[in-house]
Enzyme design. Sequence first.
Site, PDB file in Angstrom:
ATOM      1  N   ALA A  69     -51.436  11.278  55.856  1.00  0.00           N
ATOM      2  CA  ALA A  69     -51.577   9.834  55.969  1.00  0.00           C
ATOM      3  C   ALA A  69     -50.798   9.748  54.960  1.00  0.00           C
ATOM      4  O   ALA A  69     -50.285  10.747  53.938  1.00  0.00           O
ATOM      5  CB  ALA A  69     -52.668   9.888  55.742  1.00  0.00           C
ATOM      6  N   GLY A 112     -53.755  14.103  58.809  1.00  0.00           N
ATOM      7  CA  GLY A 112     -53.651  13.478  59.590  1.00  0.00           C
ATOM      8  C   GLY A 112     -52.812  13.820  60.558  1.00  0.00           C
ATOM      9  O   GLY A 112     -52.681  13.162  61.911  1.00  0.00           O
ATOM     10  N   GLU A 115     -54.933  15.665  62.208  1.00  0.00           N
ATOM     11  CA  GLU A 115     -55.890  14.871  63.679  1.00  0.00           C
ATOM     12  C   GLU A 115     -54.598  14.583  64.199  1.00  0.00           C
ATOM     13  O   GLU A 115     -55.628  14.004  65.498  1.00  0.00           O
ATOM     14  CB  GLU A 115     -56.045  13.585  62.629  1.00  0.00           C
ATOM     15  N   GLU A 135     -56.857  17.778  53.400  1.00  0.00           N
ATOM     16  CA  GLU A 135     -57.230  16.402  52.168  1.00  0.00           C
ATOM     17  C   GLU A 135     -57.939  16.900  50.838  1.00  0.00           C
ATOM     18  O   GLU A 135     -58.057  16.333  49.404  1.00  0.00           O
ATOM     19  CB  GLU A 135     -58.271  15.428  53.014  1.00  0.00           C
TER      20      GLU A 135
HETATM   21  N1  CAA Z   1     -48.136  11.649  52.004  1.00  0.00           N
HETATM   22  C1  CAA Z   1     -46.677  10.891  51.674  1.00  0.00           C
HETATM   23  N2  CAA Z   1     -45.169  11.593  50.823  1.00  0.00           N
HETATM   24  C2  CAA Z   1     -45.006  13.468  51.254  1.00  0.00           C
HETATM   25  C3  CAA Z   1     -46.303  13.665  51.849  1.00  0.00           C
HETATM   26  C4  CAA Z   1     -47.298  12.327  52.331  1.00  0.00           C
HETATM   27  N3  CAA Z   1     -49.018  13.552  53.125  1.00  0.00           N
HETATM   28  N4  CAA Z   1     -46.318  14.883  52.406  1.00  0.00           N
HETATM   29  C5  CAA Z   1     -44.848  15.030  51.956  1.00  0.00           C
HETATM   30  N5  CAA Z   1     -44.338  13.941  51.506  1.00  0.00           N
HETATM   31  C6  CAA Z   1     -43.090  13.761  50.594  1.00  0.00           C
HETATM   32  C7  CAA Z   1     -43.020  13.748  49.876  1.00  0.00           C
HETATM   33  O1  CAA Z   1     -43.580  13.629  48.826  1.00  0.00           O
HETATM   34  C8  CAA Z   1     -41.179  14.531  49.292  1.00  0.00           C
HETATM   35  O2  CAA Z   1     -40.688  12.985  48.730  1.00  0.00           O
HETATM   36  P1  CAA Z   1     -39.630  12.818  47.836  1.00  0.00           P
HETATM   37  O3  CAA Z   1     -39.029  13.937  48.437  1.00  0.00           O
HETATM   38  O4  CAA Z   1     -39.511  12.057  47.496  1.00  0.00           O
HETATM   39  O5  CAA Z   1     -40.650  13.399  46.435  1.00  0.00           O
HETATM   40  C9  CAA Z   1     -40.473  14.459  50.827  1.00  0.00           C
HETATM   41  O6  CAA Z   1     -41.598  14.188  51.553  1.00  0.00           O
HETATM   42  C10 CAA Z   1     -41.112  16.047  50.597  1.00  0.00           C
HETATM   43  O7  CAA Z   1     -41.575  16.568  50.480  1.00  0.00           O
HETATM   44  P2  CAA Z   1     -42.014  18.158  50.096  1.00  0.00           P
HETATM   45  O8  CAA Z   1     -40.739  18.371  49.012  1.00  0.00           O
HETATM   46  O9  CAA Z   1     -43.135  18.333  49.589  1.00  0.00           O
HETATM   47  O10 CAA Z   1     -41.457  19.138  51.859  1.00  0.00           O
HETATM   48  P3  CAA Z   1     -42.375  20.452  51.240  1.00  0.00           P
HETATM   49  O11 CAA Z   1     -40.975  21.066  52.933  1.00  0.00           O
HETATM   50  O12 CAA Z   1     -41.224  21.460  50.481  1.00  0.00           O
HETATM   51  O13 CAA Z   1     -43.229  21.246  52.084  1.00  0.00           O
HETATM   52  C11 CAA Z   1     -45.672  19.634  53.090  1.00  0.00           C
HETATM   53  C12 CAA Z   1     -43.616  20.421  53.349  1.00  0.00           C
HETATM   54  C13 CAA Z   1     -46.045  20.720  52.929  1.00  0.00           C
HETATM   55  C14 CAA Z   1     -46.423  18.915  54.390  1.00  0.00           C
HETATM   56  C15 CAA Z   1     -45.970  19.082  51.375  1.00  0.00           C
HETATM   57  O14 CAA Z   1     -45.199  18.236  51.051  1.00  0.00           O
HETATM   58  C16 CAA Z   1     -47.302  18.596  52.294  1.00  0.00           C
HETATM   59  O15 CAA Z   1     -48.323  19.581  51.055  1.00  0.00           O
HETATM   60  N6  CAA Z   1     -48.167  17.636  52.038  1.00  0.00           N
HETATM   61  C17 CAA Z   1     -48.646  17.158  52.024  1.00  0.00           C
HETATM   62  C18 CAA Z   1     -50.170  17.313  52.931  1.00  0.00           C
HETATM   63  C19 CAA Z   1     -51.324  16.553  53.159  1.00  0.00           C
HETATM   64  O16 CAA Z   1     -51.800  16.479  51.681  1.00  0.00           O
HETATM   65  N7  CAA Z   1     -51.737  16.080  53.560  1.00  0.00           N
HETATM   66  C20 CAA Z   1     -52.402  15.092  54.144  1.00  0.00           C
HETATM   67  C21 CAA Z   1     -53.316  13.741  53.539  1.00  0.00           C
HETATM   68  S1  CAA Z   1     -53.821  13.014  53.193  1.00  0.00           S
HETATM   69  C22 CAA Z   1     -54.585  12.324  55.063  1.00  0.00           C
HETATM   70  O17 CAA Z   1     -53.899  12.513  55.721  1.00  0.00           O
HETATM   71  C23 CAA Z   1     -55.998  11.291  55.305  1.00  0.00           C
HETATM   72  C24 CAA Z   1     -56.282  11.325  56.553  1.00  0.00           C
HETATM   73  O18 CAA Z   1     -56.956  11.917  56.714  1.00  0.00           O
HETATM   74  C25 CAA Z   1     -55.846  10.531  57.343  1.00  0.00           C
END
Ligand code: CAA
Length: 261
Positions: A69, A112, A115, A135
């Site tokens: 998400a 998500g 999921e 999460e």
């Molecule tokens: N939401 C919003 N933005 C996100 C995102 C997310 N889940 N994942 C990545 N992005 C964005 C980053 O903020 C970044 O944006 P900016 O360039 O504006 O800073 C861009 O995407 C690139 O991200 P990274 O520089 O972090 O890219 P990376 O390749 O080094 O890493 C990654 C990739 C491992 C996926 C890392 O981005 C990450 O850990 N993301 C979050 C993962 C996460 O925690 N997901 C769970 C979300 S909560 C959820 O999903 C609830 C549910 O059950 C529905």
Amino acid sequence: MTEAAKPSVIVEDLAPHVALVRIDRPEARNALNAETRAALVEAFQRLGADPDVRVVVLTGTGKAFVAGADIKDMASRTPPDMMARRTHLQWQVIAQFPKPLIAAVNGFALGGGCELAMHADIIIAAESARFGQPEIKIGIMPGAGGTQRLIRAVGKFKAMKLMLTGAVIDAHEADRIGLVTEVVPDAELMERAKALAVEIAGLPPVALAEIKDVALTGEDLPLAAALALERKAFQLLFSTEDQKEGMGAFLDKRSPDFKGR
Ligand code: CAA
């Protein structure tokens, strides 16, 4: 094209009777914001109703399948905000998609995203794909079915470790624990997903829909009720032209031509 106008979900024909749904927000690792969720729902509703589409392949653009998400979109939300989003109704559309759905996981499938992949019937993972429910690391928990679907997919002890630590696992580990169907080299991902989709698209659509419906509905029923459901669906298939065609073709020693009725 401005960011607001650029569609984040692309739907195209992959092969006859096979549609490709591609989440296309690579700058945010295909994170699911409101627009992307709505576009996904609209795509699945449309493809579900299109009689020409028999199988759907779901993938993402770039390094991610879906990184979860959209955290930017959630960070300052309150419980009433989260309730008002009613996202469970959107997920329901994908969960109840009546046709075979193949997830071609090309990269990060986190939160998500994991999921979403678990909403598919078959998961083909590229070798560089990564899976996890991280999460917990941002102060929340899986909220799109993860606590239930992960445990059903891989069992309590593998699921709990993933959810309680937020660990991210590679495609081979996901394969070992039963979270994916198969792992392929990155360059072969779409080719493999397409080949499988084409193979399934050549099979009788009504029987495919019944298999999916009975398998998924039956999973949460008592065994006797699930077996009764199976029995009725099995019997019902004898009303289809495709049953006559399939059995007739076998007896005539020719290839069947299934029509979906
Ligand atoms: N939401 C919003 N933005 C996100 C995102 C997310 N889940 N994942 C990545 N992005 C964005 C980053 O903020 C970044 O944006 P900016 O360039 O504006 O800073 C861009 O995407 C690139 O991200 P990274 O520089 O972090 O890219 P990376 O390749 O080094 O890493 C990654 C990739 C491992 C996926 C890392 O981005 C990450 O850990 N993301 C979050 C993962 C996460 O925690 N997901 C769970 C979300 S909560 C959820 O999903 C609830 C549910 O059950 C529905």
